[in-house]
Design a protein around this motif. Structure first.
Motif, PDB file in Angstrom:
ATOM      1  N   HIS A 197       0.831  -1.203   0.000  1.00  0.00           N
ATOM      2  CA  HIS A 197       0.000   0.000   0.000  1.00  0.00           C
ATOM      3  C   HIS A 197       0.869   1.258   0.000  1.00  0.00           C
ATOM      4  N   GLU A 198       1.887   1.273   0.839  1.00  0.00           N
ATOM      5  CA  GLU A 198       2.789   2.422   0.923  1.00  0.00           C
ATOM      6  C   GLU A 198       3.586   2.583  -0.376  1.00  0.00           C
ATOM      7  N   THR A 201       1.342   3.881  -3.192  1.00  0.00           N
ATOM      8  CA  THR A 201       1.024   5.302  -3.015  1.00  0.00           C
ATOM      9  C   THR A 201       2.195   6.176  -3.449  1.00  0.00           C
ATOM     10  N   SER A 204       2.715   5.895  -7.337  1.00  0.00           N
ATOM     11  CA  SER A 204       1.675   6.578  -8.113  1.00  0.00           C
ATOM     12  C   SER A 204       1.853   8.092  -8.059  1.00  0.00           C
ATOM     13  N   VAL A 205       2.186   8.614  -6.884  1.00  0.00           N
ATOM     14  CA  VAL A 205       2.420  10.060  -6.764  1.00  0.00           C
ATOM     15  C   VAL A 205       3.610  10.478  -7.627  1.00  0.00           C
ATOM     16  N   LEU A 246      -2.755   3.131  -7.394  1.00  0.00           N
ATOM     17  CA  LEU A 246      -3.324   3.872  -6.268  1.00  0.00           C
ATOM     18  C   LEU A 246      -4.751   3.417  -5.959  1.00  0.00           C
ATOM     19  N   ILE A 250      -5.829   1.461  -2.549  1.00  0.00           N
ATOM     20  CA  ILE A 250      -6.785   2.097  -1.639  1.00  0.00           C
ATOM     21  C   ILE A 250      -8.025   1.223  -1.475  1.00  0.00           C
ATOM     22  N   ASN A 253      -7.196  -1.848   0.739  1.00  0.00           N
ATOM     23  CA  ASN A 253      -6.988  -1.427   2.129  1.00  0.00           C
ATOM     24  C   ASN A 253      -8.304  -1.009   2.780  1.00  0.00           C
TER      25      ASN A 253
END
Length: 331
Positions: A197-198, A201, A204-205, A246, A250, A253
């Motif tokens: 998940h981290e 993220t 994707s950013v 992403l 999300i 999660n």
């Protein structure tokens, strides 16, 4: 030390999870969570049972605590546990398995929407520049057919998986309690998923930030229009990759959060989400219409994607304003 702190202290000293203590007291894990956070107080019968479980006196637990309520007056889930929907291990596992498929499918549908104009942009340019031996009208027709096929596929995915997800809506909308052992399983799976998940993220950013770089560089260097069009296509691909990572991360999660009633799915947040449901649906319909209208009018698909991050930021602001206005009306 108030009661909430004492419950938390003795639970941890005994090496129990919230679920372990809930099982011993015959209440839901959510009740233990509320007691420890101080948002509610257990009834006197639970206090007596708790003193036996912890091996302390009721006087010790009640000292410095004000507002212990009678059993028939208790505010929390404890007095309502028997009325809550009880989720079995089979149901929870089925939901977590389907939620992962649902998150990836929805992410893929969004990717199809993002990439849908890519072929139209590319073929239209190549035909205008005589790079390929296809008339402009034919190139545009092929591109439009591809665009509508991808949009249709995406919408089909959204409808299909949304209909299948309806059987699990109670995780998002209702209060419930889990059978013993389920919370521990969900917490373990969430913890195992956390590194991905981290990573998703962060990646994707990074893709969102870097996606416009090739186009900016090609423009600054004065490269050919063909190279710049290829950079636009590359931009869409990078945005699509970031979005898939992403959205799927999300979504997966949030499935764990729904089961554990954490994050955006606490009892209070569920109540707020029900209030915001109609507003959210209208908002995203308007955002989609603006994106499509602006994109088709300007044909500048390499830029109009900016609608989505802006819409995301404005959505948070609008929801906060709506909450403030509702609070004012309630006062």
């Amino acid at each position: 030390m108030i009661l909430a702190e004492k419950i938390l202290k003795h639970r941890k000293e005994n090496g129990w999870s919230q679920e372990d203590l809930a099982y011993k007291l015959n209440v839901s894990r959510q009740s233990i969570s509320k007691w420890e956070s101080g948002t509610s107080i257990p009834d006197i019968e639970r206090i007596i049972l708790m003193s036996e479980v912890f091996g302390v006196s009721t006087d010790y637990l009640l000292k410095d605590e004000v507002g212990i309520v009678a059993k028939d007056e208790e505010y929390t889930l404890t007095s309502r546990d028997e009325n809550l929907r009880r989720v079995t291990l089979e149901e929870a596992n089925a939901f977590m398995e389907f939620n992962e498929k649902h998150a990836k499918a929805i992410a893929m549908g969004i990717v199809l929407c993002i990439l849908s104009p890519a072929l139209l942009i590319l073929l239209n340019h190549l035909s205008e520049e005589k790079i390929i031996d296809i008339g402009v009208n034919i190139a545009q027709t092929i591109g439009l057919v591809a665009l509508f096929l991808m949009i249709t596929t995406a919408v089909t995915i959204f409808i299909r998986f949304s209909m299948k997800m309806k059987q699990y809506e109670y995780f998002e909308d209702e209060d419930f309690e889990l059978e013993y052992g389920i919370a521990g399983i969900a917490e373990a799976k969430k913890e195992k998923f956390r590194p991905y998940h981290e990573k998703a993220t962060i990646t994707s950013v990074a893709l969102y930030i870097l996606c416009a770089l090739p186009l900016i560089i090609s423009g600054a260097l004065g490269l050919s229009s063909t190279v710049q069009i290829l950079c636009v296509v590359l931009l869409l691909i990078m945005v699509a990759m970031g979005t898939f990572m992403l959205v799927s991360a999300i979504g997966i999660n949030s499935g764990y959060d729904k089961i554990l009633e954490e994050g955006d799915y606490t009892e209070e947040k569920k109540f707020e989400n029900r209030k915001n449901e109609a507003l959210s649906e209208l908002y995203w319909i308007i955002a989609t219409l603006i994106y499509l209208a602006w994109s088709f009018y300007t044909s500048n698909w390499g830029f109009t994607w900016i609608v989505w991050p802006i819409a995301g930021v404005l959505y948070v602001v609008i929801i906060k304003i709506a909450a403030i206005l509702r609070g004012g009306n309630e006062i």
